[in-house]
Design a protein around this motif. Structure first.
Motif, short mmCIF file in Angstrom:
data_model
loop_
_atom_site.label_atom_id
_atom_site.label_comp_id
_atom_site.label_asym_id
_atom_site.label_seq_id
_atom_site.Cartn_x
_atom_site.Cartn_y
_atom_site.Cartn_z
N LYS A 81 1.31 -1.15 -0.14
CA LYS A 81 -0.67 -0.18 0.43
C LYS A 81 0.71 1.33 -0.26
N TYR A 82 2.20 0.89 0.01
CA TYR A 82 3.14 2.24 0.70
C TYR A 82 3.80 2.10 -1.29
N LYS A 83 4.34 3.15 -0.82
CA LYS A 83 5.55 3.65 -2.66
C LYS A 83 6.89 4.08 -2.30
N PHE A 84 7.65 3.63 -3.02
CA PHE A 84 9.09 3.16 -2.78
C PHE A 84 10.13 4.02 -3.65
N ALA A 85 9.92 5.43 -3.37
CA ALA A 85 11.81 6.14 -4.26
C ALA A 85 12.53 5.40 -3.59
N ALA A 86 13.30 5.22 -4.77
CA ALA A 86 14.88 5.78 -4.65
C ALA A 86 15.50 6.46 -5.23
N LEU A 87 16.67 7.38 -4.12
CA LEU A 87 17.43 7.90 -4.67
C LEU A 87 18.23 7.48 -5.34
N THR A 88 19.17 7.51 -6.11
CA THR A 88 20.08 6.66 -7.48
C THR A 88 20.94 7.69 -7.69
N LYS A 89 21.96 7.81 -8.52
CA LYS A 89 23.17 8.57 -8.67
C LYS A 89 23.83 7.18 -10.29
N SER A 90 23.93 6.09 -10.60
CA SER A 90 24.51 5.09 -11.04
C SER A 90 23.53 4.82 -11.76
N PRO A 91 24.07 4.08 -13.59
CA PRO A 91 23.00 4.10 -13.64
C PRO A 91 22.44 2.28 -13.37
N LEU A 92 23.98 1.89 -12.44
CA LEU A 92 22.88 0.15 -11.30
C LEU A 92 22.56 0.11 -10.91
N GLN A 93 22.55 1.52 -9.69
CA GLN A 93 21.66 1.65 -9.01
C GLN A 93 20.34 1.78 -9.65
N VAL A 94 19.68 2.86 -10.59
CA VAL A 94 18.37 3.05 -11.29
C VAL A 94 18.21 1.79 -12.24
N ALA A 95 19.56 0.38 -12.42
CA ALA A 95 18.91 -0.86 -13.11
C ALA A 95 18.59 -1.33 -11.89
N LEU A 96 18.93 -1.98 -10.87
CA LEU A 96 18.19 -2.68 -9.71
C LEU A 96 17.25 -2.06 -9.43
N VAL A 97 16.83 -0.97 -8.90
CA VAL A 97 15.46 0.00 -8.15
C VAL A 97 14.06 -1.03 -9.41
N ILE A 98 14.75 -0.94 -10.30
CA ILE A 98 14.28 -1.10 -11.46
C ILE A 98 12.88 -2.60 -11.67
N ILE A 99 15.00 -3.45 -11.44
CA ILE A 99 14.55 -5.05 -12.06
C ILE A 99 13.24 -5.64 -9.76
N VAL A 100 14.15 -4.86 -8.95
CA VAL A 100 13.21 -5.38 -8.05
C VAL A 100 11.83 -4.99 -8.14
N ASN A 101 11.34 -3.51 -9.04
CA ASN A 101 10.16 -3.38 -8.65
C ASN A 101 9.54 -4.09 -9.78
N LYS A 102 10.37 -5.26 -10.46
CA LYS A 102 9.38 -6.41 -11.28
C LYS A 102 9.45 -7.28 -9.99
N VAL A 103 9.54 -7.59 -8.52
CA VAL A 103 9.94 -8.62 -8.57
C VAL A 103 8.07 -9.43 -7.93
N SER A 104 7.14 -8.47 -7.35
CA SER A 104 5.61 -8.07 -7.72
C SER A 104 5.36 -6.86 -8.78
N THR A 105 4.61 -7.32 -9.01
CA THR A 105 3.84 -6.31 -9.79
C THR A 105 2.78 -5.57 -9.13
N LYS A 106 2.44 -5.86 -7.07
CA LYS A 106 2.03 -5.03 -7.16
C LYS A 106 2.95 -4.27 -6.16
N LEU A 107 4.01 -3.89 -6.46
CA LEU A 107 5.45 -2.97 -5.51
C LEU A 107 5.38 -1.70 -7.01
N ARG A 108 4.95 -0.51 -5.91
CA ARG A 108 5.38 0.90 -6.40
C ARG A 108 6.69 1.15 -5.93
N VAL A 109 7.21 1.23 -7.01
CA VAL A 109 9.06 1.76 -6.67
C VAL A 109 9.01 2.08 -7.89
#
Length: 125
Positions: A81-109
């Motif tokens: 039920k929560y939104k999760f924002a990640a402050l990132t500075k590298s393409p690797l960090q952005v990619a990992l956040v996107i992958i984590v978002n795919k772990v569950s379609t219900k997750l909002r990251v």
């Protein structure tokens, strides 16, 4: 947990939880922090989400991290039920956040490069 600092940011009449990690933090520390947040009941009903500053976190890519996130989410479905924002500075960090978002379609990251943009997204309905 000494490598994470918690604080709250104003969001209209609500509070956003902000997690800021030190340079010696790892992705395992980020996951352990979620356990601490749940144990300490830091997420109240009026909290729209969490902003996590990952800019100083050292990432090691391995499948165990994603398995652990998946298991943690299955054991804590109230996090959807929560939104999760990640402050990132590298393409690797952005990619990992996107992958984590795919772990569950219900997750909002979502990854962000500025705290202002993250706050704006978490605050919107």
């Amino acid at each position: 947990m000494s490598n994470v600092k918690y604080s709250f940011l104003d969001c209209n009449d609500r509070k956003i939880l902000l997690r800021e990690f030190s340079e010696d933090a790892s992705i395992e520390d980020v996951i352990a922090s979620f356990e601490e947040i749940m144990d300490m009941k830091m997420l109240a009903n009026n909290t729209p989400g969490v902003i996590t500053d990952l800019r100083n976190v050292k990432f090691e890519i391995n499948t165990n991290v994603f398995k652990r996130v998946s298991i943690f989410l299955k054991n804590n479905p109230e996090l959807y039920k929560y939104k999760f924002a990640a402050l990132t500075k590298s393409p690797l960090q952005v990619a990992l956040v996107i992958i984590v978002n795919k772990v569950s379609t219900k997750l909002r990251v979502k990854p962000f490069s500025t705290k202002e943009a993250a706050v704006s997204w978490v605050c919107e309905p």
